[in-house]
Design a protein around this motif. Sequence first.
Motif, PDB file in Angstrom:
ATOM      1  N   LEU A 240       0.547   8.098   7.512  1.00 17.19           N
ATOM      2  CA  LEU A 240       0.657   9.484   7.057  1.00 17.19           C
ATOM      3  C   LEU A 240       1.499   9.604   5.796  1.00 17.19           C
ATOM      4  O   LEU A 240       1.218  10.426   4.929  1.00 17.19           O
ATOM      5  N   PHE A 241       2.532   8.774   5.685  1.00 15.09           N
ATOM      6  CA  PHE A 241       3.467   8.914   4.576  1.00 15.09           C
ATOM      7  C   PHE A 241       3.362   7.777   3.565  1.00 15.09           C
ATOM      8  O   PHE A 241       4.305   7.510   2.827  1.00 15.09           O
ATOM      9  N   LEU A 242       2.220   7.113   3.522  1.00 15.51           N
ATOM     10  CA  LEU A 242       2.009   6.051   2.549  1.00 15.51           C
ATOM     11  C   LEU A 242       1.811   6.651   1.160  1.00 15.51           C
ATOM     12  O   LEU A 242       0.871   7.419   0.952  1.00 15.51           O
ATOM     13  N   PRO A 243       2.678   6.326   0.188  1.00 13.07           N
ATOM     14  CA  PRO A 243       2.512   6.875  -1.162  1.00 13.07           C
ATOM     15  C   PRO A 243       1.184   6.427  -1.775  1.00 13.07           C
ATOM     16  O   PRO A 243       0.776   5.271  -1.597  1.00 13.07           O
ATOM     17  N   PRO A 244       0.509   7.309  -2.482  1.00  9.82           N
ATOM     18  CA  PRO A 244      -0.794   6.951  -3.058  1.00  9.82           C
ATOM     19  C   PRO A 244      -0.762   5.704  -3.934  1.00  9.82           C
ATOM     20  O   PRO A 244      -1.707   4.914  -3.926  1.00  9.82           O
ATOM     21  N   ASP A 245       0.339   5.499  -4.667  1.00  9.60           N
ATOM     22  CA  ASP A 245       0.416   4.332  -5.547  1.00  9.60           C
ATOM     23  C   ASP A 245       0.505   3.022  -4.770  1.00  9.60           C
ATOM     24  O   ASP A 245       0.247   1.956  -5.331  1.00  9.60           O
ATOM     25  N   ASP A 246       0.892   3.100  -3.503  1.00  9.73           N
ATOM     26  CA  ASP A 246       1.006   1.895  -2.682  1.00  9.73           C
ATOM     27  C   ASP A 246      -0.194   1.685  -1.764  1.00  9.73           C
ATOM     28  O   ASP A 246      -0.237   0.712  -1.018  1.00  9.73           O
ATOM     29  N   ASP A 247      -1.162   2.590  -1.821  1.00  7.84           N
ATOM     30  CA  ASP A 247      -2.310   2.530  -0.920  1.00  7.84           C
ATOM     31  C   ASP A 247      -3.433   1.700  -1.549  1.00  7.84           C
ATOM     32  O   ASP A 247      -3.995   2.059  -2.581  1.00  7.84           O
ATOM     33  N   LEU A 248      -3.756   0.573  -0.909  1.00  8.05           N
ATOM     34  CA  LEU A 248      -4.809  -0.300  -1.409  1.00  8.05           C
ATOM     35  C   LEU A 248      -6.201   0.101  -0.930  1.00  8.05           C
ATOM     36  O   LEU A 248      -7.197  -0.429  -1.413  1.00  8.05           O
ATOM     37  N   ALA A 249      -6.275   1.033   0.017  1.00  6.21           N
ATOM     38  CA  ALA A 249      -7.563   1.393   0.602  1.00  6.21           C
ATOM     39  C   ALA A 249      -8.584   1.890  -0.434  1.00  6.21           C
ATOM     40  O   ALA A 249      -9.783   1.603  -0.294  1.00  6.21           O
ATOM     41  N   PRO A 250      -8.188   2.631  -1.473  1.00  5.29           N
ATOM     42  CA  PRO A 250      -9.193   3.093  -2.437  1.00  5.29           C
ATOM     43  C   PRO A 250      -9.720   2.008  -3.378  1.00  5.29           C
ATOM     44  O   PRO A 250     -10.625   2.280  -4.166  1.00  5.29           O
ATOM     45  N   ASN A 251      -9.159   0.801  -3.324  1.00  8.26           N
ATOM     46  CA  ASN A 251      -9.630  -0.260  -4.221  1.00  8.26           C
ATOM     47  C   ASN A 251     -11.133  -0.472  -4.089  1.00  8.26           C
ATOM     48  O   ASN A 251     -11.674  -0.522  -2.985  1.00  8.26           O
ATOM     49  N   ARG A 252     -11.774  -0.636  -5.226  1.00 10.60           N
ATOM     50  CA  ARG A 252     -13.189  -0.980  -5.247  1.00 10.60           C
ATOM     51  C   ARG A 252     -13.337  -2.501  -5.205  1.00 10.60           C
ATOM     52  O   ARG A 252     -12.399  -3.230  -5.570  1.00 10.60           O
ATOM     53  N   PRO A 253     -14.497  -3.018  -4.809  1.00  8.83           N
ATOM     54  CA  PRO A 253     -14.702  -4.467  -4.893  1.00  8.83           C
ATOM     55  C   PRO A 253     -14.477  -4.969  -6.318  1.00  8.83           C
ATOM     56  O   PRO A 253     -14.993  -4.390  -7.275  1.00  8.83           O
ATOM     57  N   GLY A 254     -13.671  -6.027  -6.435  1.00  2.46           N
ATOM     58  CA  GLY A 254     -13.385  -6.568  -7.757  1.00  2.46           C
ATOM     59  C   GLY A 254     -12.399  -5.755  -8.562  1.00  2.46           C
ATOM     60  O   GLY A 254     -12.358  -5.868  -9.788  1.00  2.46           O
ATOM     61  N   GLU A 255     -11.578  -4.956  -7.916  1.00  2.00           N
ATOM     62  CA  GLU A 255     -10.653  -4.073  -8.638  1.00  2.00           C
ATOM     63  C   GLU A 255      -9.758  -4.845  -9.597  1.00  2.00           C
ATOM     64  O   GLU A 255      -9.539  -4.430 -10.741  1.00  2.00           O
ATOM     65  N   ALA A 256      -9.230  -5.991  -9.165  1.00  3.54           N
ATOM     66  CA  ALA A 256      -8.345  -6.775 -10.035  1.00  3.54           C
ATOM     67  C   ALA A 256      -9.089  -7.279 -11.265  1.00  3.54           C
ATOM     68  O   ALA A 256      -8.528  -7.316 -12.368  1.00  3.54           O
ATOM     69  N   LEU A 257     -10.349  -7.644 -11.104  1.00  4.33           N
ATOM     70  CA  LEU A 257     -11.149  -8.099 -12.243  1.00  4.33           C
ATOM     71  C   LEU A 257     -11.467  -6.944 -13.183  1.00  4.33           C
ATOM     72  O   LEU A 257     -11.476  -7.110 -14.406  1.00  4.33           O
ATOM     73  N   ARG A 258     -11.717  -5.777 -12.638  1.00  2.00           N
ATOM     74  CA  ARG A 258     -11.961  -4.602 -13.482  1.00  2.00           C
ATOM     75  C   ARG A 258     -10.753  -4.326 -14.371  1.00  2.00           C
ATOM     76  O   ARG A 258     -10.887  -4.031 -15.567  1.00  2.00           O
ATOM     77  N   VAL A 259      -9.564  -4.412 -13.751  1.00  2.00           N
ATOM     78  CA  VAL A 259      -8.338  -4.173 -14.514  1.00  2.00           C
ATOM     79  C   VAL A 259      -8.167  -5.229 -15.605  1.00  2.00           C
ATOM     80  O   VAL A 259      -7.824  -4.917 -16.738  1.00  2.00           O
ATOM     81  N   ARG A 260      -8.428  -6.489 -15.250  1.00  2.00           N
ATOM     82  CA  ARG A 260      -8.266  -7.563 -16.232  1.00  2.00           C
ATOM     83  C   ARG A 260      -9.227  -7.389 -17.398  1.00  2.00           C
ATOM     84  O   ARG A 260      -8.851  -7.572 -18.559  1.00  2.00           O
TER      85      ARG A 260
END
Length: 235
Positions: A26-46
């Motif tokens: 309930l109190f998980l800050p949005p910036d710390d929530d990994l659930a919205p990550n899309r497949p390959g999120e780290a590669l997209r950022v890179r």
Amino acid sequence: MSDFRPGPGAHEGKQETRYASDPDRLFLPPDDDLAPNRPGEALRVRLAEQPRARAALWCARLLGRRPPQDAWYRQLLGEQAVGTALDQLAAGGWYVIHSIPLPPAAVIGHLLIGPGGVLCVDTHHVRGARVRVGEDTVGTGRGREPQPYVRESRQHARRAAYVLTRGCRFRVEARPVLAFAGAADVELDPALRDVRVIRDERDVPLLGRLGGVFAPDRVERVYTVARNRRTWLRA
């Protein structure tokens, strides 16, 4: 017969009630929530952080060089294919978290959590290759150096088991899974017992048939702990 259908807020209300016993979610800050990550999120950022002009990429290719962006993009295609198939397992009581960062620079491609336990899924895009999976390494063609994908997959699973057990305060085992996208053929060493291999994203539904490990309340707890970015800082 009544034609009543719950409005869009009804499902959200049920979700809040479902999570009310778990304040960590309930109190998980949005910036710390990994659930919205899309497949390959780290590669997209890179790819976004290190773009190269199209002309420069074409020049490099003409000169026989392989820009790292090409490999990142191919890997992203594999992550998307496998990740999309994993997302379809939600109807069977499974959760999936994509692109979990491990310090200092590793990434778990997909973490699958459900009735069959926790599965660390590492995806590799091997377009057109004849893949040979050994006890420790993976060969992807003649003249190519075998890659330590099997060892890396085991290591990711061990790290996941450690941090999830610590965060959940009950024992959590994580099993390594290697998933290949685009392979022409995949051959397994019969001695390989501890790492599950997915030959193609079309085989992903087989994972959804696993069960007998977690009751629903434990699935929820592991998912809550796993989706918190801070959980993985000590991996």
